[in-house]
Write an enzyme that holds these catalytic residues in place. Structure first.
Site, short mmCIF file in Angstrom:
data_model
loop_
_atom_site.label_atom_id
_atom_site.label_comp_id
_atom_site.label_asym_id
_atom_site.label_seq_id
_atom_site.Cartn_x
_atom_site.Cartn_y
_atom_site.Cartn_z
N ARG A 13 69.44 -21.33 32.48
CA ARG A 13 70.45 -22.25 33.04
C ARG A 13 69.89 -22.95 34.29
O ARG A 13 70.15 -24.10 34.55
CB ARG A 13 71.75 -21.51 33.40
N TYR A 45 83.27 -47.50 31.00
CA TYR A 45 83.31 -46.69 29.77
C TYR A 45 84.56 -45.78 29.76
O TYR A 45 84.87 -45.15 30.78
CB TYR A 45 82.03 -45.85 29.68
N ASP A 50 75.50 -46.44 35.51
CA ASP A 50 75.49 -45.96 34.13
C ASP A 50 74.58 -46.93 33.37
O ASP A 50 74.96 -48.06 33.08
CB ASP A 50 76.92 -45.96 33.56
N LYS A 67 72.60 -42.21 23.10
CA LYS A 67 72.40 -43.59 22.66
C LYS A 67 70.89 -43.90 22.56
O LYS A 67 70.23 -43.31 21.74
CB LYS A 67 73.14 -44.54 23.60
C1 LIG Z 1 78.49 -42.99 25.21
C2 LIG Z 1 78.59 -43.40 26.61
C3 LIG Z 1 78.90 -42.48 27.64
C4 LIG Z 1 79.25 -41.03 27.37
O1 LIG Z 1 78.20 -40.33 26.82
P1 LIG Z 1 78.39 -39.08 25.82
O2 LIG Z 1 77.00 -38.70 25.51
O3 LIG Z 1 79.18 -39.56 24.65
O4 LIG Z 1 79.14 -38.04 26.57
C5 LIG Z 1 78.93 -42.95 28.94
N1 LIG Z 1 78.69 -44.25 29.23
C6 LIG Z 1 78.41 -45.16 28.28
C7 LIG Z 1 78.16 -46.57 28.67
C8 LIG Z 1 78.35 -44.77 26.94
O5 LIG Z 1 78.10 -45.69 26.00
#
Ligand SMILES: *Cc1c(COP(=O)(O)O)cnc(C)c1O
Length: 391
Positions: free
Chosen positions: A55, A107, A180, A205
Site C-alpha cells: 500500500r 466532469y 484534469d 482513457k
Molecule cells: C473518466 C473521467 C474521469 C474519472 O475517471 P475514472 O477513471 O472513471 O474514475 C475524470 N475526468 C475526466 C475528464 C474523465 O473523462
C-alpha cells in the site's frame, strides 16, 4: 549496462518507452515485473528495504508512476484506483472548510464528489465559473479559496482554458491549481510546463488506451506536494494494484503512436463533418471555426482525439445515426484505440436536469466522438453512411 533516466534521450516518444526502465535492472528484464507481493522481507531489524508494504510502495506501481511523472515533467506521481480516486486524493490536500473554484461544466464525477460528499464531509464550498473569464475568477476567489480545479478541454463542447494565465493569477494569491488532463493525455498537453501545481488523469482513457482498465494518477510539480500526496495515498489507501499498473505502463509504451494517429484521424473527421449537409455544427479546437484555435495552438500539440457534433434533426435522428454506425460503438468512455460515440444528453450528462443541460449547450442531437486508430477512410465512410441514414 546500468540504465538510468539521465543517460536517456529526453524526447517525449522515447520517454514513453523508457521512463520506468530502471525498475527492471535487477533481473535484466526488458519490462518491469508485476510484483504482487503484499510485503517485502527484511533480513534484520536494522535493514532499511526500499519497499516494505505494497500500500505504501510497490515496484510495479513505482515504475508506472515514474513514467507518468516523466511524461508530465513533474517531480513524481501517485497512482490511484480510478480517476475519481485520484481527484479524491487531491482534495485531501485541502484543509476542512476550504473553498474551491471549479471550471463550469466539469466532469460529472468530479461534480458529484464535490457536491454530494466533500461539501458534507469536509465542509468544502465551491464556485463554478468559466475559468477563461479571469475577472470572474478573481471575483470568485475568497480568503478561504485553496484550489482552482481546471478541466480543459471540457466535455463535450471542448472549451479550452488558458492554463498559463490562470496559474499566474492563482500563484499570486497562493492558491493551488490542478488540471484534469484526461482529455489531452500528457502527449497533447503538459500543464506543469504551463505553471500548474498538480495534474490529474483518468488513466482509464488515453493513458491505458485500450479500454481494459480503470485507473487514475496525480502528478505533483514539486517534491513538497509529492511528499504530501504520497502520505495521503498511504493514509487513504485508494492505490492502483500492480496488475492495473502493469496494463497502464504497457499502454504508455504506445501513447505517442496512438495519439499521433488518433489526433490526425480526429482532425480529418472534424473537417469532413464540417462540410457534411447533415451536420449543423462541429466542435474541434484545431479547426478555424473554433473560437480558441489560437489557444489550442499555444498550449496543446493538436486539437486532441475528441470531436463533438450537432446533427440536423432531433433525438430520433441521433438514435438512427448511432444504430447505423458499424465501426463507432456507442459507449460511455473515451480514449481507447477503438472509435466510440457518446450521446451526452442520455449518457455522460444524464444526471443533469434538461435546464442544466441546456445551459451548457447539451441538446438531444449532440454526439461526442472518441476517435480511434482505425483507418480514417473507414471511419469517415462509416460516419457518412450513418449521417445519410439519420436524415
Ligand atoms: C473518466 C473521467 C474521469 C474519472 O475517471 P475514472 O477513471 O472513471 O474514475 C475524470 N475526468 C475526466 C475528464 C474523465 O473523462
Amino acid at each position: 549496462m546500468v540504465l538510468s533516466m539521465s543517460d536517456k534521450p529526453r524526447h517525449f516518444a522515447t520517454r514513453t518507452l523508457h521512463a520506468g526502465d530502471q525498475f527492471s535492472v535487477a533481473d535484466n528484464a526488458i519490462f518491469p515485473a508485476i510484483v504482487t507481493a503484499s510485503t517485502f522481507i527484511k533480513r534484520s531489524l536494522d535493514e532499511d528495504t526500499e519497499y516494505a508494504y505494497s500500500r505504501v510502495g510497490n515496484p510495479t506501481r513505482h515504475a508506472y508512476e515514474t513514467c507518468v511523472a516523466a511524461l508530465e515533467q513533474g517531480a513524481g506521481a501517485v497512482a490511484c484506483a480510478s480517476g475519481v480516486g485520484a481527484t479524491a486524493t487531491v482534495l485531501e490536500l485541502l484543509p476542512k472548510d476550504s473553498h474551491v473554484v471549479v471550471m463550469n461544466g466539469v466532469y460529472g464525477g468530479t461534480f458529484r464528489l464535490l457536491e454530494d460528499y466533500r461539501s458534507q464531509t469536509s465542509g468544502l464550498t465551491t464556485t463554478y465559473v468559466d475559468l477563461n473569464d479571469l475577472e470572474a475568477v478573481a471575483a470568485a476567489i475568497r480568503p478561504d479559496t485553496r484550489l482552482i480545479w481546471i478541466e480543459t478541454p471540457t466535455n463535450p463542447l471542448l472549451h479550452l482554458v488558458d492554463i498559463k494565465a490562470l496559474c499566474e493569477l492563482a500563484r499570486a494569491r497562493g492558491i493551488l491549481t490542478c488540471v484534469d488532463n484526461t482529455f489531452c493525455s500528457p502527449w497533447n498537453q503538459q500543464p506543469i510546463n504551463l505553471g500548474v501545481d498538480l495534474v490529474m488523469h483518468s488513466a482509464s482513457k488515453y493513458i491505458g488506451g485500450h479500454s481494459d482498465l480503470i485507473g487514475g494518477v496525480v502528478v505533483a510539480a514539486n517534491a513538497e506536494l509529492l511528499t504530501r500526496l504520497r502520505k495521503i495515498s498511504m493514509a487513504v489507501g485508494a492505490i492502483q494494484g500492480p496488475f492495473d499498473c502493469y496494463l497502464a505502463l504497457r499502454g504508455l509504451k504506445t501513447l505517442d503512436v496512438r495519439m499521433e494517429r488518433q489526433c490526425a484521424n480526429a482532425l480529418r473527421i472534424a473537417r469532413f463533418l464540417e462540410g457534411h449537409p447533415q451536420v449543423e455544427q462541429v466542435w474541434y479546437p484545431e479547426l478555424d471555426s473554433h473560437p480558441q484555435q489560437a489557444l489550442c495552438k499555444a498550449q496543446m500539440r493538436t486539437g486532441g482525439a475528441v470531436v463533438t457534433m450537432k446533427i440536423k434533426g432531433d433525438r430520433q435522428a441521433a438514435s438512427r445515426l448511432v444504430e447505423a454506425l458499424s465501426i463507432f460503438v456507442l459507449a460511455d468512455s473515451l480514449g481507447g484505440v477503438e472509435s466510440m460515440i457518446n450521446h451526452s444528453w442520455s449518457m455522460s450528462h444524464n444526471s443533469l436536469s434538461p435546464e442544466q443541460k441546456g445551459r451548457i449547450g447539451v441538446c438531444e442531437s449532440l454526439l461526442r466522438l472518441s476517435v480511434g486508430i482505425e483507418d480514417h477512410r473507414d471511419l469517415i465512410a462509416d460516419l457518412d453512411n450513418a449521417l445519410r441514414l439519420s436524415a
